[in-house]
Design a protein around this motif. Structure first.
Motif, PDB file in Angstrom:
ATOM      1  N   HIS A 147      -9.545 -36.524  23.777  1.00 47.49           N
ATOM      2  CA  HIS A 147     -10.576 -35.497  23.920  1.00 47.49           C
ATOM      3  C   HIS A 147     -10.499 -34.432  22.823  1.00 47.49           C
ATOM      4  O   HIS A 147     -11.418 -33.622  22.676  1.00 47.49           O
ATOM      5  CB  HIS A 147     -10.477 -34.820  25.291  1.00 47.49           C
ATOM      6  N   ALA A 148      -9.390 -34.432  22.073  1.00 47.63           N
ATOM      7  CA  ALA A 148      -9.209 -33.422  21.032  1.00 47.63           C
ATOM      8  C   ALA A 148      -9.943 -33.821  19.759  1.00 47.63           C
ATOM      9  O   ALA A 148     -10.370 -34.972  19.586  1.00 47.63           O
ATOM     10  CB  ALA A 148      -7.725 -33.246  20.739  1.00 47.63           C
ATOM     11  N   LEU A 149     -10.075 -32.861  18.873  1.00 47.44           N
ATOM     12  CA  LEU A 149     -10.668 -33.132  17.567  1.00 47.44           C
ATOM     13  C   LEU A 149      -9.739 -34.026  16.748  1.00 47.44           C
ATOM     14  O   LEU A 149      -8.517 -34.040  16.957  1.00 47.44           O
ATOM     15  CB  LEU A 149     -10.891 -31.817  16.810  1.00 47.44           C
ATOM     16  N   SER A 150     -10.299 -34.744  15.810  1.00 50.63           N
ATOM     17  CA  SER A 150      -9.476 -35.539  14.903  1.00 50.63           C
ATOM     18  C   SER A 150      -8.619 -34.598  14.067  1.00 50.63           C
ATOM     19  O   SER A 150      -8.921 -33.396  13.950  1.00 50.63           O
ATOM     20  CB  SER A 150     -10.363 -36.366  13.975  1.00 50.63           C
ATOM     21  N   PRO A 151      -7.540 -35.101  13.460  1.00 48.22           N
ATOM     22  CA  PRO A 151      -6.733 -34.231  12.591  1.00 48.22           C
ATOM     23  C   PRO A 151      -7.563 -33.559  11.491  1.00 48.22           C
ATOM     24  O   PRO A 151      -7.332 -32.387  11.168  1.00 48.22           O
ATOM     25  CB  PRO A 151      -5.693 -35.194  12.008  1.00 48.22           C
ATOM     26  N   GLU A 152      -8.535 -34.285  10.923  1.00 49.65           N
ATOM     27  CA  GLU A 152      -9.365 -33.723   9.861  1.00 49.65           C
ATOM     28  C   GLU A 152     -10.245 -32.592  10.388  1.00 49.65           C
ATOM     29  O   GLU A 152     -10.335 -31.513   9.780  1.00 49.65           O
ATOM     30  CB  GLU A 152     -10.218 -34.818   9.231  1.00 49.65           C
ATOM     31  N   ARG A 153     -10.894 -32.816  11.513  1.00 49.72           N
ATOM     32  CA  ARG A 153     -11.747 -31.775  12.096  1.00 49.72           C
ATOM     33  C   ARG A 153     -10.908 -30.611  12.635  1.00 49.72           C
ATOM     34  O   ARG A 153     -11.365 -29.472  12.669  1.00 49.72           O
ATOM     35  CB  ARG A 153     -12.625 -32.369  13.198  1.00 49.72           C
TER      36      ARG A 153
END
Length: 285
Positions: free
Chosen positions: A267-273
């Motif tokens: 559910h979390a943002l990707s590492p890049e985002r």
């Protein structure tokens, strides 16, 4: 409630018993080889008593264990489980409570850690200024000398991220961690820059849970899952409370927290985002 040394004594005993079984020796035969009473081997294997690193070395020799990394890890485990070993944190034993020393020793031996933080930046990723502000606010009235030493301990812990075989760290942070101002604007800017830098280390996997994700399974509190190389069934979940720490080692607990962590990662943002969000908060967006 199980505490760190008790957990590690039992786990170490299980591993030594497994290695003895592999050799085909009975506990009586192992004791005879070493000139010990059988009861000593039994107490070690059940975790009823601590064992020194030297005695672990003798047991491993008797069991023909030649895996250098496994030997090193078991010997270190003996030292941190009440068997007389030392780590750099023992120099601070008059300052930091036993449960904190237990946590540091687990952290120093782990191969990987998964952590959820909902309020503050994890200790392994804190700057000196941020660590000082957090410590000062949580331990009101601390003399300056003790405050300096506690910050020193916090920064020394971070050595696990820069060791030749660094800790593999997976982090999920609530967006609130970024937006809660700790220590003032300058301290927070430095902390956010440090987070962005740390997130780009090859062994650090950082994801942000944005406010828009709504409520989630870990919202009730932070936790850490430590995993250890080359030892079966040694993983442990650590829950920190105000005055103590709770260590969970049952398979169902580990599975539940591991599943919860995977769900939060999904559910979390990707590492890049996540890096984009850190940059946006740093700009004041």
């Amino acid at each position: 409630m199980r505490h760190g040394p008790a957990v590690r004594r039992r786990k170490l005993g299980e591993e030594l018993r497994s290695l003895r079984h592999t050799t085909g020796l009975t506990s009586r035969e192992a004791a005879r080889l070493l000139g010990w009473h059988q009861s000593k081997v039994s107490r070690i294997e059940t975790g009823a008593s601590g064992v020194t690193p030297r005695d672990v070395t003798r047991l491993l020799d008797a069991y023909d264990v030649d895996d250098v990394h496994l030997r090193s890890l078991l010997e270190a485990l003996a030292g941190s489980a009440g068997g007389g070993g030392t780590g750099w944190w023992h120099a601070y034993r008059g300052l930091i409570p036993p449960q904190y020393r237990d946590f540091i020793s687990l952290e120093s031996q782990a191969g990987a850690a998964r952590t959820l933080e909902t309020s503050v930046v994890p200790g392994l990723l804190q700057t000196a200024g941020y660590a000082r502000a957090v410590t000062r606010s949580s331990l009101d009235g601390l003399p300056p000398g003790q405050l300096d030493s506690l910050v020193e301990v916090r920064l020394a812990r971070q050595g696990v991220l820069y060791a030749p075989s660094p800790l593999q760290l997976s982090v999920v942070l609530d967006e609130a961690v970024l937006r809660r101002e700790v220590g003032g604007p300058e301290v927070m800017r430095e902390q956010l820059d440090h987070l962005a830098h740390a997130a780009q280390l090859p062994h650090v996997h950082m994801q942000l849970l944005p406010f828009e994700a709504g409520s989630y399974i870990g919202l009730t509190g932070p936790f850490v899952i430590f995993s250890f190389p080359n030892i079966s069934d040694l993983d442990v979940v650590v829950l920190d409370h105000l005055t103590s720490s709770l260590y969970l080692e049952r398979r169902e607990d580990l599975e539940a927290y591991s599943s919860a962590f995977r769900t939060m990662q999904a559910h979390a943002l990707s590492p890049e985002r996540s890096l984009d969000l850190i940059a946006a908060v740093s700009r004041g967006d």
